[in-house]
Design an enzyme around this catalytic site. Sequence first.
Site, PDB file in Angstrom:
ATOM      1  N   TYR A 123      31.268  46.655  47.096  1.00  0.00           N
ATOM      2  CA  TYR A 123      31.639  45.234  47.199  1.00  0.00           C
ATOM      3  C   TYR A 123      33.131  45.130  46.903  1.00  0.00           C
ATOM      4  O   TYR A 123      33.582  45.554  45.833  1.00  0.00           O
ATOM      5  CB  TYR A 123      30.813  44.482  46.160  1.00  0.00           C
ATOM      6  CG  TYR A 123      31.110  43.019  45.978  1.00  0.00           C
ATOM      7  CD1 TYR A 123      30.376  42.059  46.672  1.00  0.00           C
ATOM      8  CD2 TYR A 123      32.077  42.577  45.070  1.00  0.00           C
ATOM      9  CE1 TYR A 123      30.613  40.703  46.482  1.00  0.00           C
ATOM     10  CE2 TYR A 123      32.324  41.225  44.878  1.00  0.00           C
ATOM     11  CZ  TYR A 123      31.579  40.298  45.585  1.00  0.00           C
ATOM     12  OH  TYR A 123      31.802  38.951  45.397  1.00  0.00           O
ATOM     13  N   GLU A 127      41.519  42.294  43.858  1.00  0.00           N
ATOM     14  CA  GLU A 127      42.763  42.931  44.325  1.00  0.00           C
ATOM     15  C   GLU A 127      43.701  43.118  43.136  1.00  0.00           C
ATOM     16  O   GLU A 127      43.507  42.473  42.093  1.00  0.00           O
ATOM     17  CB  GLU A 127      43.428  42.047  45.390  1.00  0.00           C
ATOM     18  CG  GLU A 127      42.539  41.873  46.607  1.00  0.00           C
ATOM     19  CD  GLU A 127      43.174  41.039  47.708  1.00  0.00           C
ATOM     20  OE1 GLU A 127      44.291  40.518  47.511  1.00  0.00           O
ATOM     21  OE2 GLU A 127      42.547  40.931  48.773  1.00  0.00           O
ATOM     22  N   SER A 132      40.200  37.227  38.519  1.00  0.00           N
ATOM     23  CA  SER A 132      39.453  36.000  38.213  1.00  0.00           C
ATOM     24  C   SER A 132      39.716  34.916  39.255  1.00  0.00           C
ATOM     25  O   SER A 132      38.811  34.169  39.638  1.00  0.00           O
ATOM     26  CB  SER A 132      39.865  35.479  36.835  1.00  0.00           C
ATOM     27  OG  SER A 132      39.577  36.446  35.850  1.00  0.00           O
ATOM     28  N   PHE A 156      39.554  48.328  41.816  1.00  0.00           N
ATOM     29  CA  PHE A 156      38.361  48.472  40.957  1.00  0.00           C
ATOM     30  C   PHE A 156      37.070  48.495  41.760  1.00  0.00           C
ATOM     31  O   PHE A 156      36.080  47.894  41.329  1.00  0.00           O
ATOM     32  CB  PHE A 156      38.226  47.286  39.989  1.00  0.00           C
ATOM     33  CG  PHE A 156      39.264  47.141  38.922  1.00  0.00           C
ATOM     34  CD1 PHE A 156      39.527  48.166  38.032  1.00  0.00           C
ATOM     35  CD2 PHE A 156      39.948  45.938  38.761  1.00  0.00           C
ATOM     36  CE1 PHE A 156      40.460  47.993  37.013  1.00  0.00           C
ATOM     37  CE2 PHE A 156      40.875  45.754  37.743  1.00  0.00           C
ATOM     38  CZ  PHE A 156      41.131  46.791  36.870  1.00  0.00           C
ATOM     39  N   ARG A 242      25.100  39.042  38.998  1.00  0.00           N
ATOM     40  CA  ARG A 242      25.279  38.781  37.560  1.00  0.00           C
ATOM     41  C   ARG A 242      23.970  38.928  36.800  1.00  0.00           C
ATOM     42  O   ARG A 242      23.957  39.368  35.640  1.00  0.00           O
ATOM     43  CB  ARG A 242      25.873  37.380  37.365  1.00  0.00           C
ATOM     44  CG  ARG A 242      27.324  37.347  37.759  1.00  0.00           C
ATOM     45  CD  ARG A 242      27.910  35.952  37.883  1.00  0.00           C
ATOM     46  NE  ARG A 242      29.293  36.074  38.341  1.00  0.00           N
ATOM     47  CZ  ARG A 242      29.965  35.128  38.962  1.00  0.00           C
ATOM     48  NH1 ARG A 242      29.398  33.957  39.229  1.00  0.00           N
ATOM     49  NH2 ARG A 242      31.212  35.341  39.348  1.00  0.00           N
ATOM     50  N   GLU A 363      32.165  41.350  37.625  1.00  0.00           N
ATOM     51  CA  GLU A 363      31.393  40.318  38.350  1.00  0.00           C
ATOM     52  C   GLU A 363      31.695  38.930  37.778  1.00  0.00           C
ATOM     53  O   GLU A 363      30.817  38.068  37.676  1.00  0.00           O
ATOM     54  CB  GLU A 363      29.904  40.667  38.359  1.00  0.00           C
ATOM     55  CG  GLU A 363      29.688  42.000  39.066  1.00  0.00           C
ATOM     56  CD  GLU A 363      28.347  42.211  39.706  1.00  0.00           C
ATOM     57  OE1 GLU A 363      27.490  41.315  39.629  1.00  0.00           O
ATOM     58  OE2 GLU A 363      28.166  43.281  40.313  1.00  0.00           O
TER      59      GLU A 363
END
Length: 381
Positions: A123, A127, A132, A156, A242, A363
């Site tokens: 997924y 960036e 957030s 990540f 989540r 997430e």
Amino acid sequence: MPMPTLTQEQHAIVEAVGDFTREHLAPSAIDWDRRKHFPVDVLAKAADLGLGGIYVAEKHGGSALSRRDGTLIFETLATGCPSIAGYISIHNMVAWMIGHYGDDGQRARWLPGLCSMRELASYCLTEPGAGSDAAAIATRAVRDGDAYILDGVKQFVSGAGASQVYVVMARTGAAGARGISAFVLERDDSGLSFGANEEKMGWNAQPTRQVILDGVRVPADRLLGREGDGFRIAMNGLNGGRLGIAACSLGGARAALEASTSYLESRRAFGAPLLHAQGLQFQLADMATELEAARALLWRAATALDEGDPKAVELCAMAKRFVTDTGFAVANRALQLHGGYGYLTEYGIEKIVRDLRVHQILEGTNEIMRVIVARGLTGAA
Ligand SMILES: Cc1cc2nc3c(=O)[nH]c(=O)nc-3n(C[C@H](O)[C@H](O)[C@H](O)COP(=O)(O)OP(=O)(O)OC[C@H]3O[C@@H](n4cnc5c(N)ncnc54)[C@H](O)[C@@H]3O)c2cc1C
């Protein structure tokens, strides 16, 4: 673990996943962490149990289970290895996104491979300059005839390099959430490359890399949903994701609590097993109580998502925040209860603490979970 509210089928799921966890995850978890080894062969075995497409329709090779079932699966897997359980949760988030938003051709193309976990999924939202504030992503996808050309860097990305399938959010329109679209890329697409495997505190049994898009030209049928749908697709994926990550915290913390109880029983000090000290018993009691409360909220949020409850988004955010904070606190307390041995790798507790720490960050950080809950309360946009 007493689970009076489970159906017979759910008991059977927990038993089968528990057997798998005890046989294939728990015995190797410390070794994988030490060697930074991503056990793709074991993932294929998990898929034999139906864990590659938990929320995917049976006609596409999936298990068609509910989010509530998913919480049981991920809690159980994480008792053996939170890192691998966390990756399987991410893989299932992406499989669900393709199953839910893909057209028939896209489902037929990618879901069988993903459900068998012969192909793994990643997924790609974050960036270097946008975490957030995900609506600020800068990766661009420019239409060129019957193709799109993608340029940018994703940061990540869990599973990157090992995964074959990448759902990538990229900007096709103006600034803001509505200018974002979702694309399915493949590892072999020309112009796609990967950064080095990041050195991390935990989650070492799975790779985390940059995904670099340098003029990646893909046919227009790689667009998932319509242009401008990408942010909504990404956020809806995360609601379920989540819950999976929260369930992984619950499972890791439960394993740490169980290990603490046995440890205190066997460890003697001041002429008696440490478990006889009421101060320590009270700590175990509090840890068990906090995990039950966390589980209750998690199950409530999962049921809300299954039932399309209008409060589901806020409930998923509440559960992610509360369960991952509680899971980390319980695991950290378990480390303290093990004294110096809790700090040693071979006891497995410090690994659980390291693995669970990142669940409070990824997430959507737990601060962003509060932003979502507060937005629901205040009605702010
Ligand atoms: C091991 C690992 C695996 C990951 N896997 C993936 C993956 O597979 N795919 C993917 O897309 N991303 C992935 N991520 C990225 C992860 O989702 C982001 O790190 C996370 O969303 C936070 O973004 P950031 O790191 O840029 O932090 P920032 O956004 O820079 O935040 C820094 C701090 O400020 C706080 N903050 C920011 N905005 C606010 C606000 N409005 N109010 C209050 N506090 C705020 C944050 O909570 C945080 O504490 C992964 C991260 C890690 C560490």
